[in-house]
Design an enzyme around this catalytic site. Structure first.
Site, PDB file in Angstrom:
ATOM      1  N   CYS A  49       0.857  -1.181   0.000  1.00 28.81           N
ATOM      2  CA  CYS A  49       0.000   0.000   0.000  1.00 28.81           C
ATOM      3  C   CYS A  49       0.896   1.235   0.000  1.00 28.81           C
ATOM      4  O   CYS A  49       1.802   1.351   0.827  1.00 28.81           O
ATOM      5  CB  CYS A  49      -0.901  -0.026   1.229  1.00 28.81           C
ATOM      6  SG  CYS A  49      -1.723   1.531   1.527  1.00 28.81           S
ATOM      7  N   GLN A  61      -0.242   9.688  16.717  1.00 29.21           N
ATOM      8  CA  GLN A  61      -0.655  10.164  15.390  1.00 29.21           C
ATOM      9  C   GLN A  61      -0.012   9.307  14.305  1.00 29.21           C
ATOM     10  O   GLN A  61       1.189   9.026  14.389  1.00 29.21           O
ATOM     11  CB  GLN A  61      -0.199  11.613  15.220  1.00 29.21           C
ATOM     12  CG  GLN A  61      -0.837  12.568  16.197  1.00 29.21           C
ATOM     13  CD  GLN A  61      -2.207  13.046  15.745  1.00 29.21           C
ATOM     14  OE1 GLN A  61      -2.705  12.644  14.692  1.00 29.21           O
ATOM     15  NE2 GLN A  61      -2.832  13.876  16.542  1.00 29.21           N
ATOM     16  N   GLU A  83      -7.678  14.672  30.554  1.00 29.62           N
ATOM     17  CA  GLU A  83      -7.960  13.569  29.626  1.00 29.62           C
ATOM     18  C   GLU A  83      -8.645  12.456  30.427  1.00 29.62           C
ATOM     19  O   GLU A  83      -8.284  12.193  31.573  1.00 29.62           O
ATOM     20  CB  GLU A  83      -6.620  13.095  29.028  1.00 29.62           C
ATOM     21  CG  GLU A  83      -6.597  11.699  28.449  1.00 29.62           C
ATOM     22  CD  GLU A  83      -7.468  11.525  27.203  1.00 29.62           C
ATOM     23  OE1 GLU A  83      -7.479  12.407  26.337  1.00 29.62           O
ATOM     24  OE2 GLU A  83      -8.155  10.485  27.141  1.00 29.62           O
ATOM     25  N   ASP A 121      -8.685  19.602  21.781  1.00 27.22           N
ATOM     26  CA  ASP A 121      -8.543  18.660  20.655  1.00 27.22           C
ATOM     27  C   ASP A 121      -9.489  17.488  20.912  1.00 27.22           C
ATOM     28  O   ASP A 121      -9.044  16.364  21.183  1.00 27.22           O
ATOM     29  CB  ASP A 121      -7.070  18.199  20.583  1.00 27.22           C
ATOM     30  CG  ASP A 121      -6.785  17.310  19.375  1.00 27.22           C
ATOM     31  OD1 ASP A 121      -7.670  17.158  18.515  1.00 27.22           O
ATOM     32  OD2 ASP A 121      -5.663  16.767  19.285  1.00 27.22           O
ATOM     33  N   CYS A 168     -10.794  17.030  14.329  1.00 21.87           N
ATOM     34  CA  CYS A 168     -10.745  16.095  13.200  1.00 21.87           C
ATOM     35  C   CYS A 168     -12.129  16.013  12.554  1.00 21.87           C
ATOM     36  O   CYS A 168     -12.360  15.176  11.689  1.00 21.87           O
ATOM     37  CB  CYS A 168     -10.261  14.721  13.661  1.00 21.87           C
ATOM     38  SG  CYS A 168     -11.184  14.083  15.056  1.00 21.87           S
TER      39      CYS A 168
HETATM   40  N1  SAH Z   1      -4.081  15.658  21.225  1.00 17.56           N
HETATM   41  C1  SAH Z   1      -4.212  14.314  21.669  1.00 17.56           C
HETATM   42  C2  SAH Z   1      -5.272  13.528  20.919  1.00 17.56           C
HETATM   43  C3  SAH Z   1      -6.649  13.927  21.231  1.00 17.56           C
HETATM   44  S1  SAH Z   1      -7.806  12.766  20.600  1.00 17.56           S
HETATM   45  C4  SAH Z   1      -2.888  13.592  21.547  1.00 17.56           C
HETATM   46  O1  SAH Z   1      -1.990  14.117  20.913  1.00 17.56           O
HETATM   47  O2  SAH Z   1      -2.758  12.485  22.057  1.00 17.56           O
HETATM   48  C5  SAH Z   1      -9.161  13.084  21.681  1.00 17.56           C
HETATM   49  C6  SAH Z   1      -8.959  12.633  23.111  1.00 17.56           C
HETATM   50  O3  SAH Z   1     -10.112  12.998  23.869  1.00 17.56           O
HETATM   51  C7  SAH Z   1      -8.831  11.122  23.300  1.00 17.56           C
HETATM   52  O4  SAH Z   1      -7.598  10.868  23.931  1.00 17.56           O
HETATM   53  C8  SAH Z   1     -10.008  10.732  24.195  1.00 17.56           C
HETATM   54  O5  SAH Z   1      -9.671   9.723  25.124  1.00 17.56           O
HETATM   55  C9  SAH Z   1     -10.300  12.048  24.888  1.00 17.56           C
HETATM   56  N2  SAH Z   1     -11.661  12.219  25.414  1.00 17.56           N
HETATM   57  C10 SAH Z   1     -12.832  11.879  24.832  1.00 17.56           C
HETATM   58  N3  SAH Z   1     -13.870  12.269  25.574  1.00 17.56           N
HETATM   59  C11 SAH Z   1     -13.362  12.879  26.674  1.00 17.56           C
HETATM   60  C12 SAH Z   1     -13.935  13.508  27.800  1.00 17.56           C
HETATM   61  N4  SAH Z   1     -15.253  13.595  27.947  1.00 17.56           N
HETATM   62  N5  SAH Z   1     -13.111  14.047  28.711  1.00 17.56           N
HETATM   63  C13 SAH Z   1     -11.766  13.996  28.576  1.00 17.56           C
HETATM   64  N6  SAH Z   1     -11.162  13.413  27.513  1.00 17.56           N
HETATM   65  C14 SAH Z   1     -11.947  12.863  26.578  1.00 17.56           C
END
Ligand code: SAH
Length: 384
Positions: A88, A213, A263, A311, A338
């Site tokens: 791929c 990522q 988180e 994020d 995203c």
């Molecule tokens: N910037 C991060 C990626 C974010 S992805 C990095 O570089 O790793 C989105 C994240 O939101 C995920 O890790 C997910 O576990 C978290 N998440 C989802 N719902 C949430 C909530 N209600 N409270 C806190 N974190 C949450």
């Protein structure tokens, strides 16, 4: 214009959505973001990535073709029919050679492919990950049962054939599921059991199952843009919400007074704490909590932040979070997403109930050939 080098599996694999030239694909992505945000703020042109070989994580399922040959590939979208994927163009270069070596070794080691329906056999899937700027390569063998005994010898022979591999691990997933990984523990056969990835000169541990990522080059571009928008000078108190494995918080900590990251995923918080330690960073605190609950408590404590990064997952944030964020009153909000649709919905809330003004939105292509596009939106606090 359709590309001439179109992949023969394009319509069956389901991994790619675009068969346009990459230039046109980027234009489409910009137009899509613009169509959602034109009434709010300017949309910059989408920053492109290398359209090939950008994936540092590759998953492959093992099985047999009609003639009984071992093949590795993927199930056709929505079916249980395995098709062979040889090389791929989105995946890192060494991946296809390692998968070929595994297929060959399976024959000499009499390792069988796992049959999900009959529930017997050995190897089910393989997950490969490559560390950014370190070149370290991790192989995770996922077995359908724990029956196969010569795992260690197999892993040794694989490393002899592919010296670029730095660690081999395995996990048993005997569940009847389309999920690659199970909750079962991961065992290390060779090497340290994880790889390191470097972003902005910082080191991040990537374990077989942890989030990282998949397009690391472009992650640097995305976070660079987020830092540029935040315009940190070194004195700020920063919030990083939905902080995952802590990459944004750790990068921001080098440019700010202190960072609080929140988180909800336990494993991600542990990885974040470890990365901060590995990089000798002491001005970040990681909180394991629901972001909305934590922000509500911070607002009740009358905490203040200068800059907030968020994020969230595809579903976006929620009103509980956003209303508390307004109370915390940061001068700037840098919203990475995203899913531009939920981001636009959340922006409307911040405009309506806060005094936030959107300045610009920058699309960044993290997943060429797919319909996904990542965006960074800058909001500043206006006058009430
Ligand atoms: N910037 C991060 C990626 C974010 S992805 C990095 O570089 O790793 C989105 C994240 O939101 C995920 O890790 C997910 O576990 C978290 N998440 C989802 N719902 C949430 C909530 N209600 N409270 C806190 N974190 C949450």
């Amino acid at each position: 214009m359709r590309r001439k080098d179109i992949c023969p599996l394009f319509s069956r694999c389901g991994g790619c959505d675009y068969s346009l030239s990459y230039k046109e694909e980027l234009q489409r992505k910009t137009e899509y973001v613009h169509s959602l945000f034109y009434s709010h703020c300017p949309t910059y042109e989408t920053i492109g990535s290398s359209p090939t070989r950008y994936r540092n994580k590759v998953a492959s399922t093992f099985g047999y073709d009609r003639k009984g040959n071992i093949i590795s590939g993927l199930y056709i979208k929505g079916t249980h029919h395995l098709i062979e994927k040889r090389d791929c163009q989105l995946e890192f270069e060494e991946a296809s050679g390692i998968l070929r070596a595994i297929r060959r070794l399976m024959k000499s080691y009499k390792m069988r492919c796992y049959d999900e329906d009959a529930r017997h056999g050995d190897l089910r899937h393989v997950l490969l990950r490559k560390g950014h700027r370190t070149g370290e390569i991790l192989v995770l063998l996922i077995f359908g049962s724990d029956r196969y005994e010569r795992k260690k010898e197999f892993a040794n022979s694989l490393c002899d054939m592919c010296p670029e591999i730095t660690t081999v691990c395995y996990q048993v997933n005997g569940e009847k599921t389309s999920m690659l990984l199970s909750e079962a523990p991961v065992h290390t056969l060779i090497g340290k059991g994880f790889i390191e990835s470097r972003l902005f000169g910082l080191s991040f541990r990537v374990s077989p199952t942890s989030f990282f990522q998949v397009n690391a080059d472009q992650t640097e571009v995305l976070y660079d843009m987020a830092m540029h928008m935040a315009g940190l000078h070194g004195n700020e108190k920063v919030l990083d919400a939905y902080s995952g494995t802590g990459t944004i918080a750790i990068i921001a900590s080098l440019r700010a007074k202190c960072v609080t990251a929140v988180e909800s995923n336990h494993g991600a918080v542990l990885s974040a704490i470890r990365s901060a330690k590995d990089n000798a960073i002491e001005n970040v605190s990681f909180v394991e909590d629901d972001a909305s609950l934590f922000l509500k408590a911070e607002a009740a404590r009358k905490e203040r932040y200068d800059v907030a990064f968020l994020d969230p997952p595809r579903s976006g944030s929620d009103e509980r979070f956003l209303s508390s964020l307004i109370k915390l009153s940061p001068e700037k909000i840098v919203y990475i997403s995203c899913n531009p649709e939920t981001q636009e919905r959340d922006l409307r809330y911040l405009e309506r109930f806060g005094s936030y003004v959107p300045i610009a939105i920058q699309p960044v292509d993290m997943f060429p050939r797919t319909a996904h596009v990542e965006t960074v939106l800058l909001l500043v606090k206006g006058k009430m």
